[in-house]
Write a protein that holds these residues in place. Structure first.
Motif, PDB file in Angstrom:
ATOM      1  N   ARG A   1       0.835  -1.204   0.000  1.00 24.56           N
ATOM      2  CA  ARG A   1       0.000   0.000   0.000  1.00 24.56           C
ATOM      3  C   ARG A   1       0.869   1.252   0.000  1.00 24.56           C
ATOM      4  NH1 ARG A   1      -2.799   0.481   5.175  1.00 24.56           N
ATOM      5  NH2 ARG A   1      -0.922   1.599   5.726  1.00 24.56           N
ATOM      6  N   ASP A   2       1.910   1.245   0.818  1.00 20.53           N
ATOM      7  CA  ASP A   2       2.815   2.393   0.867  1.00 20.53           C
ATOM      8  C   ASP A   2       3.492   2.603  -0.482  1.00 20.53           C
ATOM      9  OD1 ASP A   2       2.131   2.830   3.487  1.00 20.53           O
ATOM     10  OD2 ASP A   2       4.014   2.077   4.324  1.00 20.53           O
TER      11      ASP A   2
ATOM     12  N   THR B   1       1.064   4.222  -2.892  1.00 25.81           N
ATOM     13  CA  THR B   1       0.707   5.603  -2.604  1.00 25.81           C
ATOM     14  C   THR B   1       1.874   6.568  -2.809  1.00 25.81           C
ATOM     15  OG1 THR B   1       1.130   5.317  -0.236  1.00 25.81           O
ATOM     16  CG2 THR B   1      -1.140   4.975  -0.992  1.00 25.81           C
ATOM     17  N   ASP B   2       3.018   6.039  -3.178  1.00 28.16           N
ATOM     18  CA  ASP B   2       4.162   6.900  -3.465  1.00 28.16           C
ATOM     19  C   ASP B   2       3.834   7.760  -4.684  1.00 28.16           C
ATOM     20  OD1 ASP B   2       6.810   7.273  -5.203  1.00 28.16           O
ATOM     21  OD2 ASP B   2       7.350   7.194  -3.081  1.00 28.16           O
TER      22      ASP B   2
END
Length: 107
Positions: free
Chosen positions: A70-71, A74-75
């Motif tokens: 997820r991280d 979302t970058d």
């Protein structure tokens, strides 16, 4: 995570991670996980094993993988690349699909 993903046949040819680099990354990650579980978060690890068994670790690492993915998604740089799909998707074909399914279109 990337080094592990890069070993998969679907993306292996797109990565320049060597087996030696992957082994080094895996060794560092293993030491970090061992430290977290046995030292930094020892009380939590003992409680998890006591009350939930080893499946607590499986669930925890599964969650870790989901959060990491997820991280990554979302970058801003990754989002910018993903948004480029809008330029190559054929909207007429999607509209025909929506029409066939009697689904409302987003206009």
């Amino acid at each position: 995570m990337f080094a592990a993903f890069a070993a998969g046949p679907a993306v292996k040819e797109l990565s320049q991670v060597t087996p030696e680099q992957r082994a080094g990354i895996t060794a560092v990650a293993g030491k970090m996980f061992t430290r977290l579980i046995t030292q930094d978060c020892r009380a939590e690890s003992v409680a998890a094993l006591k009350y939930e068994g080893s499946s607590a670790f499986e669930a925890g690492f599964s969650t870790l993988g989901k959060v990491a993915a997820r991280d990554l998604m979302t970058d801003p740089a990754v989002q910018a690349e993903m948004s480029k799909l809008d330029n190559v998707i054929e909207p007429q074909q999607l509209e025909a699909l929506q029409k066939q399914a009697d689904a409302p279109s987003k206009k």
